[in-house]
Design a protein around this motif. Structure first.
Motif, PDB file in Angstrom:
ATOM      1  N   ARG A   1       0.804  -1.229   0.000  1.00  9.38           N
ATOM      2  CA  ARG A   1       0.000   0.000   0.000  1.00  9.38           C
ATOM      3  C   ARG A   1       0.834   1.274   0.000  1.00  9.38           C
ATOM      4  O   ARG A   1       0.324   2.329  -0.381  1.00  9.38           O
ATOM      5  N   SER A   2       2.063   1.206   0.458  1.00  8.89           N
ATOM      6  CA  SER A   2       2.873   2.406   0.605  1.00  8.89           C
ATOM      7  C   SER A   2       4.251   2.216  -0.017  1.00  8.89           C
ATOM      8  O   SER A   2       5.172   1.710   0.638  1.00  8.89           O
ATOM      9  N   PRO A   3       4.435   2.647  -1.251  1.00  9.90           N
ATOM     10  CA  PRO A   3       5.766   2.555  -1.863  1.00  9.90           C
ATOM     11  C   PRO A   3       6.848   3.258  -1.034  1.00  9.90           C
ATOM     12  O   PRO A   3       7.996   2.817  -1.005  1.00  9.90           O
ATOM     13  N   ALA A   4       6.479   4.316  -0.335  1.00 13.12           N
ATOM     14  CA  ALA A   4       7.464   5.051   0.474  1.00 13.12           C
ATOM     15  C   ALA A   4       7.986   4.225   1.642  1.00 13.12           C
ATOM     16  O   ALA A   4       9.041   4.545   2.203  1.00 13.12           O
ATOM     17  N   SER A   5       7.291   3.157   2.026  1.00 14.71           N
ATOM     18  CA  SER A   5       7.731   2.343   3.160  1.00 14.71           C
ATOM     19  C   SER A   5       8.834   1.353   2.790  1.00 14.71           C
ATOM     20  O   SER A   5       9.531   0.843   3.673  1.00 14.71           O
ATOM     21  N   ARG A   6       9.000   1.099   1.536  1.00 15.89           N
ATOM     22  CA  ARG A   6       9.939   0.050   1.120  1.00 15.89           C
ATOM     23  C   ARG A   6      11.390   0.300   1.541  1.00 15.89           C
ATOM     24  O   ARG A   6      12.075  -0.642   1.945  1.00 15.89           O
ATOM     25  N   PRO A   7      11.883   1.539   1.493  1.00 14.98           N
ATOM     26  CA  PRO A   7      13.257   1.765   1.960  1.00 14.98           C
ATOM     27  C   PRO A   7      13.467   1.452   3.449  1.00 14.98           C
ATOM     28  O   PRO A   7      14.586   1.167   3.858  1.00 14.98           O
ATOM     29  N   LEU A   8      12.422   1.473   4.238  1.00 19.93           N
ATOM     30  CA  LEU A   8      12.576   1.163   5.660  1.00 19.93           C
ATOM     31  C   LEU A   8      12.954  -0.298   5.872  1.00 19.93           C
ATOM     32  O   LEU A   8      13.827  -0.598   6.685  1.00 19.93           O
ATOM     33  N   VAL A   9      12.306  -1.212   5.152  1.00 21.55           N
ATOM     34  CA  VAL A   9      12.622  -2.628   5.337  1.00 21.55           C
ATOM     35  C   VAL A   9      13.937  -3.008   4.662  1.00 21.55           C
ATOM     36  O   VAL A   9      14.510  -4.045   4.989  1.00 21.55           O
ATOM     37  N   GLN A  10      14.406  -2.175   3.744  1.00 23.55           N
ATOM     38  CA  GLN A  10      15.656  -2.451   3.048  1.00 23.55           C
ATOM     39  C   GLN A  10      16.818  -1.634   3.604  1.00 23.55           C
ATOM     40  O   GLN A  10      17.929  -1.677   3.077  1.00 23.55           O
TER      41      GLN A  10
ATOM     42  N   PRO B   1      20.016  -0.512   5.270  1.00 23.16           N
ATOM     43  CA  PRO B   1      21.187  -1.320   5.606  1.00 23.16           C
ATOM     44  C   PRO B   1      21.381  -1.537   7.112  1.00 23.16           C
ATOM     45  O   PRO B   1      21.723  -2.650   7.534  1.00 23.16           O
ATOM     46  N   THR B   2      21.137  -0.540   7.920  1.00 21.27           N
ATOM     47  CA  THR B   2      21.303  -0.699   9.374  1.00 21.27           C
ATOM     48  C   THR B   2      20.305  -1.691   9.929  1.00 21.27           C
ATOM     49  O   THR B   2      20.649  -2.544  10.756  1.00 21.27           O
ATOM     50  N   ILE B   3      19.070  -1.628   9.456  1.00 22.52           N
ATOM     51  CA  ILE B   3      18.037  -2.556   9.912  1.00 22.52           C
ATOM     52  C   ILE B   3      18.393  -3.984   9.508  1.00 22.52           C
ATOM     53  O   ILE B   3      18.254  -4.929  10.293  1.00 22.52           O
ATOM     54  N   LEU B   4      18.887  -4.156   8.286  1.00 20.64           N
ATOM     55  CA  LEU B   4      19.256  -5.496   7.818  1.00 20.64           C
ATOM     56  C   LEU B   4      20.423  -6.066   8.632  1.00 20.64           C
ATOM     57  O   LEU B   4      20.431  -7.250   8.979  1.00 20.64           O
ATOM     58  N   VAL B   5      21.391  -5.223   8.980  1.00 15.82           N
ATOM     59  CA  VAL B   5      22.529  -5.687   9.789  1.00 15.82           C
ATOM     60  C   VAL B   5      22.066  -6.090  11.185  1.00 15.82           C
ATOM     61  O   VAL B   5      22.419  -7.162  11.686  1.00 15.82           O
TER      62      VAL B   5
END
Length: 168
Positions: free
Chosen positions: A57-66, A68-72
């Protein structure tokens, strides 16, 4: 992580559109939040709206799950898993006067499996979309609207979990 929470100050400033990214997510999600019924009991929040399918629903949210700090951080917490996957995305709008949830760990949903005590099976990420009290955030990973400085608190919630078959 000894107390169950890691707070990263000002991480939103590192997003593609900085902190404005969270405002874009809120604008994209607001129609869904408005259409979502409130919870039916004290635990889910009788003044709380949980709106799912955030990534769709929110294209703007996609960078949050990707991010780099969150992934690490997620990879470090779930380090015993061979792989993990995103399994829940939602906004949570907690209305005024909402009581705190009882203390819990979402990974208890997997307690029917025999995991070693040092084996984490879930890592939740919360991005505050409205101002909240750092004092409360440090004291507990459970945020309460009644102790926040804002009238309605909205957060973005992501949860990643390891796959059972790839866990050991």
């Amino acid at each position: 992580l000894s107390d169950g929470a890691l707070i990263i100050d000002d991480l939103a400033s590192t997003l593609p559109d900085g902190a404005a990214q969270l405002d874009m997510i809120r604008r994209e999600m607001q129609p869904y939040i408005d259409a979502t019924p409130v919870g039916g009991d004290r635990f889910t929040g009788k003044q709380t709206r949980r709106s799912g399918a955030l990534i769709a629903r929110s294209p703007a949210s996609r960078p949050l799950v990707q991010h780099p700090t969150i992934l690490v951080v997620t990879g470090k917490l779930l380090h015993k898993a061979q792989s993990y996957q995103l399994h829940l995305t939602q906004t949570i709008a907690i209305g005024p006067g909402s009581p705190a949830q009882s203390i819990h760990r979402d990974e208890w949903a997997f307690d029917f499996f025999e995991f070693p005590s040092d084996h984490h099976v879930q890592c939740n990420t919360i991005w505050a979309m409205t101002d909240c009290s750092r004092r409360i955030a440090i004291r507990s990973p459970i945020f309460t609207a009644s102790s926040m400085s804002c009238v309605t608190k909205t957060i973005v919630f992501f949860s990643s979990a390891c796959s059972r078959r790839n866990s050991f």
